[in-house]
Scaffold this motif. Structure first.
Motif, PDB file in Angstrom:
ATOM      1  N   ARG A 166       0.738  -1.306  -0.061  1.00 24.44           N
ATOM      2  CA  ARG A 166       0.144  -0.006  -0.043  1.00 24.44           C
ATOM      3  C   ARG A 166       0.907   1.318   0.059  1.00 24.44           C
ATOM      4  O   ARG A 166       1.831   1.529   0.988  1.00 24.44           O
ATOM      5  CB  ARG A 166      -0.876  -0.109   1.283  1.00 24.44           C
ATOM      6  CG  ARG A 166      -1.856  -1.387   1.484  1.00 24.44           C
ATOM      7  CD  ARG A 166      -2.833  -1.123   2.093  1.00 24.44           C
ATOM      8  NE  ARG A 166      -3.817  -2.433   1.951  1.00 24.44           N
ATOM      9  CZ  ARG A 166      -5.172  -2.148   2.014  1.00 24.44           C
ATOM     10  NH1 ARG A 166      -5.850  -1.053   2.253  1.00 24.44           N
ATOM     11  NH2 ARG A 166      -5.881  -3.343   1.652  1.00 24.44           N
ATOM     12  N   CYS A 167       0.968   2.041  -1.192  1.00 25.92           N
ATOM     13  CA  CYS A 167       1.591   3.299  -1.316  1.00 25.92           C
ATOM     14  C   CYS A 167       0.899   4.563  -1.000  1.00 25.92           C
ATOM     15  O   CYS A 167      -0.487   4.474  -1.409  1.00 25.92           O
ATOM     16  CB  CYS A 167       2.156   3.218  -2.730  1.00 25.92           C
ATOM     17  SG  CYS A 167       3.252   1.610  -3.226  1.00 25.92           S
ATOM     18  N   GLY A 168       1.647   5.512  -0.391  1.00 25.35           N
ATOM     19  CA  GLY A 168       1.009   6.513  -0.175  1.00 25.35           C
ATOM     20  C   GLY A 168       0.732   7.512  -1.275  1.00 25.35           C
ATOM     21  O   GLY A 168      -0.298   8.233  -1.419  1.00 25.35           O
ATOM     22  N   THR A 169       1.840   7.530  -2.378  1.00 26.88           N
ATOM     23  CA  THR A 169       1.640   8.459  -3.276  1.00 26.88           C
ATOM     24  C   THR A 169       2.017   7.675  -4.421  1.00 26.88           C
ATOM     25  O   THR A 169       2.865   6.576  -4.637  1.00 26.88           O
ATOM     26  CB  THR A 169       2.638   9.596  -3.310  1.00 26.88           C
ATOM     27  OG1 THR A 169       3.866   9.239  -3.076  1.00 26.88           O
ATOM     28  CG2 THR A 169       2.303  10.287  -1.722  1.00 26.88           C
ATOM     29  N   GLU A 170       1.856   8.204  -5.812  1.00 29.28           N
ATOM     30  CA  GLU A 170       2.526   7.715  -7.053  1.00 29.28           C
ATOM     31  C   GLU A 170       3.635   7.595  -7.029  1.00 29.28           C
ATOM     32  O   GLU A 170       4.525   6.490  -7.507  1.00 29.28           O
ATOM     33  CB  GLU A 170       1.893   8.666  -8.378  1.00 29.28           C
ATOM     34  CG  GLU A 170       2.321   8.110  -9.615  1.00 29.28           C
ATOM     35  CD  GLU A 170       1.342   7.018 -10.109  1.00 29.28           C
ATOM     36  OE1 GLU A 170       1.490   6.920 -11.357  1.00 29.28           O
ATOM     37  OE2 GLU A 170       0.616   6.504  -9.683  1.00 29.28           O
ATOM     38  N   GLU A 171       4.354   8.497  -6.610  1.00 25.25           N
ATOM     39  CA  GLU A 171       6.002   8.395  -6.313  1.00 25.25           C
ATOM     40  C   GLU A 171       6.331   7.335  -5.687  1.00 25.25           C
ATOM     41  O   GLU A 171       7.478   6.695  -6.177  1.00 25.25           O
ATOM     42  CB  GLU A 171       6.418   9.674  -5.863  1.00 25.25           C
ATOM     43  CG  GLU A 171       8.015   9.881  -5.706  1.00 25.25           C
ATOM     44  CD  GLU A 171       8.492  11.083  -4.952  1.00 25.25           C
ATOM     45  OE1 GLU A 171       8.956  10.902  -4.055  1.00 25.25           O
ATOM     46  OE2 GLU A 171       8.333  12.110  -5.623  1.00 25.25           O
ATOM     47  N   ASP A 172       5.718   6.691  -4.607  1.00 25.25           N
ATOM     48  CA  ASP A 172       6.079   5.763  -3.864  1.00 25.25           C
ATOM     49  C   ASP A 172       6.079   4.472  -4.835  1.00 25.25           C
ATOM     50  O   ASP A 172       6.737   3.515  -4.593  1.00 25.25           O
ATOM     51  CB  ASP A 172       5.054   5.596  -2.694  1.00 25.25           C
ATOM     52  CG  ASP A 172       5.435   6.553  -1.571  1.00 25.25           C
ATOM     53  OD1 ASP A 172       6.572   7.125  -1.581  1.00 25.25           O
ATOM     54  OD2 ASP A 172       4.734   6.794  -0.782  1.00 25.25           O
ATOM     55  N   LYS A 173       5.068   4.252  -5.694  1.00 25.67           N
ATOM     56  CA  LYS A 173       4.885   3.029  -6.533  1.00 25.67           C
ATOM     57  C   LYS A 173       6.344   3.114  -7.388  1.00 25.67           C
ATOM     58  O   LYS A 173       6.649   1.877  -7.350  1.00 25.67           O
ATOM     59  CB  LYS A 173       3.709   3.400  -7.405  1.00 25.67           C
ATOM     60  CG  LYS A 173       2.274   2.883  -6.740  1.00 25.67           C
ATOM     61  CD  LYS A 173       1.373   2.807  -7.932  1.00 25.67           C
ATOM     62  CE  LYS A 173       0.139   2.285  -7.523  1.00 25.67           C
ATOM     63  NZ  LYS A 173      -1.114   2.085  -8.490  1.00 25.67           N
ATOM     64  N   PHE A 174       6.563   4.182  -7.814  1.00 25.03           N
ATOM     65  CA  PHE A 174       7.779   4.004  -8.901  1.00 25.03           C
ATOM     66  C   PHE A 174       8.989   3.832  -8.033  1.00 25.03           C
ATOM     67  O   PHE A 174       9.862   2.948  -8.315  1.00 25.03           O
ATOM     68  CB  PHE A 174       7.986   5.259  -9.761  1.00 25.03           C
ATOM     69  CG  PHE A 174       6.873   5.541 -10.677  1.00 25.03           C
ATOM     70  CD1 PHE A 174       7.297   5.090 -12.213  1.00 25.03           C
ATOM     71  CD2 PHE A 174       5.794   6.151 -10.581  1.00 25.03           C
ATOM     72  CE1 PHE A 174       6.456   5.402 -12.991  1.00 25.03           C
ATOM     73  CE2 PHE A 174       4.725   6.368 -11.483  1.00 25.03           C
ATOM     74  CZ  PHE A 174       4.917   6.034 -12.704  1.00 25.03           C
ATOM     75  N   LEU A 175       9.222   4.247  -6.765  1.00 27.34           N
ATOM     76  CA  LEU A 175      10.304   4.047  -5.848  1.00 27.34           C
ATOM     77  C   LEU A 175      10.298   2.705  -5.676  1.00 27.34           C
ATOM     78  O   LEU A 175      11.309   2.066  -5.391  1.00 27.34           O
ATOM     79  CB  LEU A 175       9.967   5.089  -4.397  1.00 27.34           C
ATOM     80  CG  LEU A 175      11.358   4.686  -3.475  1.00 27.34           C
ATOM     81  CD1 LEU A 175      12.421   4.898  -4.169  1.00 27.34           C
ATOM     82  CD2 LEU A 175      10.858   5.703  -2.417  1.00 27.34           C
ATOM     83  N   VAL A 176       9.245   1.894  -5.167  1.00 23.63           N
ATOM     84  CA  VAL A 176       9.258   0.754  -4.843  1.00 23.63           C
ATOM     85  C   VAL A 176       9.702  -0.257  -5.789  1.00 23.63           C
ATOM     86  O   VAL A 176      10.404  -1.167  -5.969  1.00 23.63           O
ATOM     87  CB  VAL A 176       7.867   0.080  -4.552  1.00 23.63           C
ATOM     88  CG1 VAL A 176       7.667  -1.395  -4.060  1.00 23.63           C
ATOM     89  CG2 VAL A 176       7.446   0.751  -2.976  1.00 23.63           C
ATOM     90  N   LEU A 177       9.102  -0.041  -7.008  1.00 29.83           N
ATOM     91  CA  LEU A 177       9.435  -0.793  -8.290  1.00 29.83           C
ATOM     92  C   LEU A 177      10.920  -0.720  -8.412  1.00 29.83           C
ATOM     93  O   LEU A 177      11.501  -1.657  -8.971  1.00 29.83           O
ATOM     94  CB  LEU A 177       8.551  -0.469  -9.574  1.00 29.83           C
ATOM     95  CG  LEU A 177       8.759  -1.031 -10.864  1.00 29.83           C
ATOM     96  CD1 LEU A 177       8.455  -2.590 -10.737  1.00 29.83           C
ATOM     97  CD2 LEU A 177       7.976  -0.473 -11.944  1.00 29.83           C
ATOM     98  N   VAL A 178      11.364   0.504  -8.863  1.00 31.24           N
ATOM     99  CA  VAL A 178      13.069   0.788  -9.173  1.00 31.24           C
ATOM    100  C   VAL A 178      13.596  -0.005  -8.168  1.00 31.24           C
ATOM    101  O   VAL A 178      14.803  -0.561  -8.198  1.00 31.24           O
ATOM    102  CB  VAL A 178      13.165   2.201  -9.267  1.00 31.24           C
ATOM    103  CG1 VAL A 178      13.350   3.001  -8.015  1.00 31.24           C
ATOM    104  CG2 VAL A 178      14.477   2.396 -10.361  1.00 31.24           C
TER     105      VAL A 178
END
Length: 423
Positions: A166-178
């Motif tokens: 569960r990500c708080g922001t869209e940026e967190d999604k990209f951060l987790v993926l990278v």
């Protein structure tokens, strides 16, 4: 089949998407490799080779009608209607069965047996449509067999591990993926599902910033090109493929609808989640939460095939929690426990990568995504077999297309490829 008897079509195979149709055709040709003179297969999925359909249009002038015809729900019936002539053969508007128009058609035998099958049945058994009305002059009361396999179920915990973050922001999604990819926490090849084609290109360009090669399955390109991308992925040329499924494609408003074949028009026979043979997929990452439970099952079902293990990871924003909860409720175990376990991921430990993630996200602008889509369409035009004769007659158009202004989808920064030890 006896050589003395006239050859006729023995089967019409309908599949849900053009990609799956090409794979079915390849499999049928392999099965009939040692009896090619007895069994002939015609592919109507891609509209690519008129010569291959000549036996349908002029069965008397050809070597004989094919034994099996296979195609998608839209393409094959449309091709039959166009190739055989609307005066010879008609189809109901719902595409659910054959019409009863008059005329001669030597393709199918007068007595045949129809069958239907669905991988994920949604309609009751009594809601089927017969292949032709009773007493039709073409098919006199054909028997019909309805095959309804049980709804596919996902493997258990021992074979398929399902996680959620569960990500708080869209940026967190990209951060987790990278972090997962650059720190090699995710091993093997993976499918990355997003909700729209524009997001698919954005994610692809984002991964390229870090030197991670990925390909996009573009619904705007012909089926042959999409199948070529799938073949490249299966051969190991790419470790990651970014794609959408049918339910994730948003239809344009009626006044903005485009014809099939024009730039920006999505192929109505495009399909990824259903039946496509992605080989050796270690993981499925739902970068966007699937719109329905069925879509989640079809996506995650691309991994953990046969006896192979697999992993499914779903990234969810706060506005996607409701859809994620609906998926959890349907897939809950007998004791009510969720099948999607929280992924033990400490965001504080990857904060040092955030500035790199922001730098890459700033490079992938809307203009970069637009130019990447245009470049892919232009490359398709330059490599199209159908347009070779046109460019031979119009060399100026080819010159203009080749020497058009260069399109730079994104500025790639080489230093992002490597992760220093202190990070």
């Amino acid at each position: 089949t006896s050589p003395a008897l006239p050859q006729a079509v023995r089967a019409l195979v309908l599949v849900p998407s053009a990609e799956l149709g090409r794979q079915v055709g390849h499999t049928l040709r392999q099965l009939s490799a040692f009896c090619a003179r007895r069994v002939r297969v015609v592919d109507l999925c891609t509209h690519s080779d008129p010569a291959a359909q000549r036996c349908l249009r002029h069965p008397k002038k050809s070597l004989g009608g094919p034994d099996k015809i296979h195609g998608g729900d839209l393409g094959s019936l449309g091709d039959l209607e166009e190739g055989l002539g609307k005066s010879q053969r008609g189809f109901s508007e719902s595409r659910g069965g054959f019409g009863a128009s008059r005329g001669k058609f030597g393709g199918f035998p007068r007595a045949f047996e129809g069958s239907k099958g669905r991988a994920s049945p949604a309609d009751p058994v009594g809601a089927t449509t017969p292949c032709s009305p009773p007493g039709s002059p073409f098919f006199p009361s054909p028997p019909q067999v309805l095959v309804l396999p049980p709804e596919p179920r996902l493997p258990g915990h021992s074979q398929l591990q399902q996680f959620q973050v569960r990500c708080g922001t869209e940026e967190d999604k990209f951060l987790v993926l990278v972090a997962l990819l650059q720190l090699r926490l995710l091993r093997g090849r993976a499918l990355l599902f997003v909700g729209s084609l524009a997001r698919a290109f954005r994610l692809k360009l984002f991964l390229e910033q870090f030197g991670i090669p990925a390909c996009t399955l573009n619904s705007e390109l012909p089926a042959a090109s999409r199948c070529h991308v799938i073949a490249q992925f299966n051969r190991g040329l790419y470790d990651f493929i970014v794609c959408t499924d049918e339910e994730g494609l948003v239809e344009p408003p009626p006044h903005q609808a485009q014809k099939k074949g024009t730039p920006g028009a999505k192929d109505p026979e495009y399909g990824v989640a259903r039946g496509i043979d992605f080989q050796n997929v270690s993981a499925v990452i739902n970068f966007d939460v699937p719109p329905t439970v069925e879509s989640y099952i079809h996506r995650v079902g691309r991994t953990a095939r046969g006896d192979n293990p697999g992993t499914a990871l779903t990234l969810a924003l706060p506005e996607e929690h409701e859809g994620l909860a609906r998926i959890e409720d349907v897939l809950a175990g007998e004791n009510g426990q969720s099948m999607l376990q929280p992924y033990k991921f400490c965001m504080e430990e990857i904060e040092s990568l955030r500035y790199r993630c922001r730098d890459a996200m700033r490079s992938v602008t809307k203009q970069a995504v637009k130019e990447a889509r245009l470049r892919e369409i232009r490359d398709e035009l330059l490599n199209s077999e159908k347009l070779k004769s046109y460019f031979e007659d119009n060399p100026r158009d080819l010159h203009v297309l080749r020497h058009d202004k260069p399109l730079h989808p994104a500025i790639v920064k080489p230093h992002l490829r490597n992760v220093p030890d202190y990070l």
